[in-house]
Structures are given as structure tokens and as C-alpha cells.
Design a protein around this motif. Sequence first.
Motif, PDB file in Angstrom:
ATOM      1  N   GLY A   1       0.811  -1.222   0.000  1.00 45.73           N
ATOM      2  CA  GLY A   1       0.000   0.000   0.000  1.00 45.73           C
ATOM      3  C   GLY A   1       0.834   1.258   0.000  1.00 45.73           C
ATOM      4  N   VAL A   2       2.142   1.129  -0.133  1.00 44.23           N
ATOM      5  CA  VAL A   2       3.043   2.275  -0.252  1.00 44.23           C
ATOM      6  C   VAL A   2       3.183   2.600  -1.737  1.00 44.23           C
ATOM      7  CG1 VAL A   2       5.401   3.104   0.172  1.00 44.23           C
ATOM      8  CG2 VAL A   2       4.261   1.626   1.846  1.00 44.23           C
TER       9      VAL A   2
ATOM     10  N   ASP B   1       5.131   3.986  10.116  1.00 42.66           N
ATOM     11  CA  ASP B   1       3.989   3.338   9.461  1.00 42.66           C
ATOM     12  C   ASP B   1       4.393   2.748   8.120  1.00 42.66           C
ATOM     13  OD1 ASP B   1       2.407   3.991  11.596  1.00 42.66           O
ATOM     14  OD2 ASP B   1       1.465   5.727  10.629  1.00 42.66           O
ATOM     15  N   VAL B   2       5.179   3.493   7.351  1.00 42.76           N
ATOM     16  CA  VAL B   2       5.634   2.994   6.043  1.00 42.76           C
ATOM     17  C   VAL B   2       6.566   1.803   6.239  1.00 42.76           C
ATOM     18  CG1 VAL B   2       7.021   3.549   4.006  1.00 42.76           C
ATOM     19  CG2 VAL B   2       5.319   5.184   4.847  1.00 42.76           C
ATOM     20  N   LEU B   3       7.469   1.916   7.199  1.00 46.03           N
ATOM     21  CA  LEU B   3       8.390   0.809   7.465  1.00 46.03           C
ATOM     22  C   LEU B   3       7.632  -0.453   7.854  1.00 46.03           C
ATOM     23  CD1 LEU B   3      11.554   0.340   7.771  1.00 46.03           C
ATOM     24  CD2 LEU B   3      11.126   0.526  10.218  1.00 46.03           C
ATOM     25  N   ASP B   4       6.624  -0.298   8.705  1.00 44.42           N
ATOM     26  CA  ASP B   4       5.834  -1.453   9.126  1.00 44.42           C
ATOM     27  C   ASP B   4       5.092  -2.072   7.943  1.00 44.42           C
ATOM     28  OD1 ASP B   4       6.684  -1.046  11.692  1.00 44.42           O
ATOM     29  OD2 ASP B   4       4.820  -0.140  12.403  1.00 44.42           O
ATOM     30  N   ALA B   5       4.557  -1.225   7.057  1.00 44.78           N
ATOM     31  CA  ALA B   5       3.824  -1.735   5.894  1.00 44.78           C
ATOM     32  C   ALA B   5       4.759  -2.506   4.968  1.00 44.78           C
ATOM     33  CB  ALA B   5       3.155  -0.580   5.150  1.00 44.78           C
ATOM     34  N   LEU B   6       5.963  -1.984   4.744  1.00 48.07           N
ATOM     35  CA  LEU B   6       6.926  -2.681   3.887  1.00 48.07           C
ATOM     36  C   LEU B   6       7.351  -4.010   4.530  1.00 48.07           C
ATOM     37  CD1 LEU B   6       9.194   0.331   2.827  1.00 48.07           C
ATOM     38  CD2 LEU B   6       7.532  -0.874   1.392  1.00 48.07           C
ATOM     39  N   ALA B   7       7.586  -3.983   5.840  1.00 49.53           N
ATOM     40  CA  ALA B   7       7.995  -5.205   6.525  1.00 49.53           C
ATOM     41  C   ALA B   7       6.908  -6.272   6.444  1.00 49.53           C
ATOM     42  CB  ALA B   7       8.337  -4.899   7.989  1.00 49.53           C
ATOM     43  N   ASP B   8       5.644  -5.868   6.632  1.00 52.68           N
ATOM     44  CA  ASP B   8       4.547  -6.829   6.544  1.00 52.68           C
ATOM     45  C   ASP B   8       4.480  -7.447   5.156  1.00 52.68           C
ATOM     46  OD1 ASP B   8       3.721  -6.626   9.160  1.00 52.68           O
ATOM     47  OD2 ASP B   8       2.211  -5.104   8.756  1.00 52.68           O
TER      48      ASP B   8
ATOM     49  N   PRO C   1      10.197  -5.442  11.200  1.00 43.61           N
ATOM     50  CA  PRO C   1      10.711  -4.103  10.909  1.00 43.61           C
ATOM     51  C   PRO C   1      12.145  -3.890  11.379  1.00 43.61           C
ATOM     52  CG  PRO C   1       8.465  -3.954  11.742  1.00 43.61           C
ATOM     53  CD  PRO C   1       8.891  -5.389  11.890  1.00 43.61           C
ATOM     54  N   GLY C   2      12.517  -4.551  12.468  1.00 44.30           N
ATOM     55  CA  GLY C   2      13.884  -4.411  12.959  1.00 44.30           C
ATOM     56  C   GLY C   2      14.923  -4.837  11.946  1.00 44.30           C
ATOM     57  N   ARG C   3      14.595  -5.811  11.088  1.00 50.04           N
ATOM     58  CA  ARG C   3      15.544  -6.247  10.066  1.00 50.04           C
ATOM     59  C   ARG C   3      15.797  -5.137   9.064  1.00 50.04           C
ATOM     60  NH1 ARG C   3      17.623 -11.040   8.455  1.00 50.04           N
ATOM     61  NH2 ARG C   3      16.322 -12.187   9.909  1.00 50.04           N
ATOM     62  N   LEU C   4      14.758  -4.398   8.707  1.00 49.01           N
ATOM     63  CA  LEU C   4      14.924  -3.305   7.752  1.00 49.01           C
ATOM     64  C   LEU C   4      15.677  -2.131   8.367  1.00 49.01           C
ATOM     65  CD1 LEU C   4      11.415  -3.291   6.007  1.00 49.01           C
ATOM     66  CD2 LEU C   4      13.491  -4.560   5.398  1.00 49.01           C
ATOM     67  N   LEU C   5      15.605  -2.002   9.672  1.00 43.73           N
ATOM     68  CA  LEU C   5      16.343  -0.945  10.369  1.00 43.73           C
ATOM     69  C   LEU C   5      17.804  -1.313  10.594  1.00 43.73           C
ATOM     70  CD1 LEU C   5      13.754   0.179  13.051  1.00 43.73           C
ATOM     71  CD2 LEU C   5      14.675   1.597  11.223  1.00 43.73           C
ATOM     72  N   GLY C   6      18.167  -2.520  10.241  1.00 50.43           N
ATOM     73  CA  GLY C   6      19.542  -2.939  10.468  1.00 50.43           C
ATOM     74  C   GLY C   6      19.799  -3.302  11.910  1.00 50.43           C
ATOM     75  N   HIS C   7      18.693  -3.495  12.681  1.00 50.43           N
ATOM     76  CA  HIS C   7      18.783  -3.945  14.071  1.00 50.43           C
ATOM     77  C   HIS C   7      19.430  -2.923  14.984  1.00 50.43           C
ATOM     78  CE1 HIS C   7      18.269  -7.212  11.399  1.00 50.43           C
ATOM     79  NE2 HIS C   7      19.532  -7.351  11.178  1.00 50.43           N
TER      80      HIS C   7
END
Length: 393
Positions: free
Chosen positions: A32-33, A51-58, A64-70
Motif C-alpha cells: 500500500g506504499v 507506518d511505512v516501514l511497518d507496511a513494507l515489513a509486513d 521491521p527491525g531487520r529493515l532498520l539494520g537492528h
Amino acid sequence: MPVGPRWGVGERVAAARGLARMTQKELADASGVSYSMVRAIERGARMPGEDVLDALADALGVDPGRLLGHRGPTDSRVHDEIPELSRVLAAYDLPEDGPVRPLEELRGAVSKVTDWRVGAQYLRIARTVPGLLDELARAFDRANGADRPEIARLLVSGYRTADAVAYKFGYRDLSARLVELMRWAAPTAEDPLLDAAVAYVRTETYFAAQAHEPGLRALETALDTAPRTSGAAEVAARGTLHLRAAIVAGRAGREDTAMMHIGEARRCADAVPEAVYYGTAFGPSSVRVHEVSLAVSLGDRHLQRALDIAHEWAPPRDLPAERRSGFYIEVGRAQLWAGLADDAFESLKVARRIAPQHARDHKWVREDIATLRRLKRADREDLSNYAGWCRAV
């Protein structure tokens, strides 16, 4: 140029998208992004909000932590959700009014959070499970007749998933409360295999208290009452109890008892395929992982067994992430004790790649990386970076 934790997220989104075999357009449609936003994020021109990060992670099926590089606020976001979980549990038998989805949809929701649990996706669980438990409590309160036992089973699974977060993040009193709620709901399910699963989880309270002898007695009592039939689920239920009993006996220094239980678990595993049974992975690969754990628990002459297994075998990718990560944490400790410091660090790095949230909050990871820094140069950048990531310094 900003160097905050979100810089580099675009590369990680692109990498995760590649692993998922999705195009940018497919990711945009699934999340939905907007397509233009996905493109801008991946090339580093835009930084996504939560919110965008969570949508991409889902959409990508990752935490979401993986996309943040932990390095982002994953842990604090988990802790932020704990008060809501506590509130829901306080009213477990007096749920607030609200909607309840059809039983089929509840099954799907519980199955999804169970997958997150075995995949060590704790942030997703923490955000989702309080609302799900609230809804399941309403469903249980309203249920009668044939549906009530199944809703009880779903409720137990939901409590178990919440417990994974509570136990992992150090909320031991909350974890013990969740175990008791599992024991409260399980009899209504009228399922002896669920009783065995609850007995398996209950052992966490004994681990936390280092009460290994009572824990072993509780597991052996559960084995005495577990179904003795030859179905895969029944065999796996006994096998998981034997696995947990082997580790508890090892921690208690009961070598003969531990070896007996691991042998029984191996015999059970030879009779069933590797799979998740009643929320717990079991099969030949799971037994192999526990053999390493037992060897580390027993120490001394048993350590070579852990090193031999690690030399000749690696957990398959279809084994749940938390279990695979745990394997490398245990191997790393065996390597460290055997004087193989470089190998130990490599194992810890693999554990991090597989399940970062699991590795980051693991007591042994912090202890072992601190030891490695003492053995090596404390200012070595790679060791210091890892130690900072898992808050060992």
C-alpha cells in the motif's frame, strides 16, 4: 549527511525484496506504499516513517527491525507494548465488549502470530498479540457448545505467543502469569496433546528460577500422562518433552538422566518428519540442535560432541529461525570454551543474521562477546560493534 539508524534502510529493503522475489511495483501493491515512494526509499532519497516501514515489513514478511539494520528502536517499541499486554491479561475473564471475527479468521490470525513466534519476530508479536488476546477472550466468554474447546486451544496458543515476548525481554513475572493462563485455559480444550505443550512451556519458569530438579520432575510427570499412541503428533509431543527434560537434566548435572532423555527424543524423531507440532518444532534436525545444547550444558568431555556436530552439519533453512539462531549461539559457546575464539565470533555473527532479535537479547551472546573482547583487543572494531549492538558494553 545524516547518519541516523534509518540511513541504509533502502539497501535493506531492496535486499529483502530480492529475497522475496518481488519487483518494486509488486512491493508497492502489496504494502500500500506508492511505487514512487518505494523507489525513493530504495535509492536512499527518502527515509520511511514507522507506518511505512511497518507496511513494507509486513509485505516482505520480515520484522521491521531487520529493515532498520537492528540498530533502530525495535527493542523500545517492544517494551512500549508491554503495558497494553498487561492490561489485557488483567481482564482475561472480564473482556471488554467488542467485535469477534468468525472462527476461521481467528484460526488464521493465531496461525500467523505462531509463525512469527517460531521466526523470532518479536516486535510484530508485541504490536499484534494484545488485541488478538482481547478478541480471543471475548470469543471464549461468548462461546458455548462445540466451538468452546477450539477457542480454548486458540487462546492457549495466543498466550504462548505472548509469553515468547515476555520471557525474551525479561518480564519474568508476566511470563509466569501467561503460563498460568495457559494452564487455566487448556483443560477446556480437552486435548491431552495441548496439555503436553503447556507442560513444555511451563519449564521456562523453572529455567528462570534455576529450579532444575523440580522442572525435571514436572516434565517426567507430563511424560507419564502424555498419549502413548503412534500418531505423528503424539510421538512429537513425547519427543519434545524428552528434549526439554534432557536439557533440564543437563543443567542439573544429571548426565545419565540427560542422555536417557536425549536418546528417547532421538527415537521419537526418527519416527516423524521435521515439522511444527502444537507450536513446537520437532524432528531429526531439532534433536540435533538439542544435542549441541546438551553437550554445552554438560561441558568438559562433552564439548567435542558439539564441535563435531557443527563441523559436519548445519541446520536446514526450513528449520524455524529461532532454533537455527540458537544452534549457532550454543556452538559459539562450545568454540569459545575450546579456545576457538575466531570461530566463536563467526558463529555469533551467523546467529545474528538468522534471528537478530533472538540473538540480541540472549544472555549467552552478551557474555560471550564480552569474553571475546577481553581475549582479543578490546578496541577491535568488529567486536566492539557487535558488543554495542547487543548492549554488552
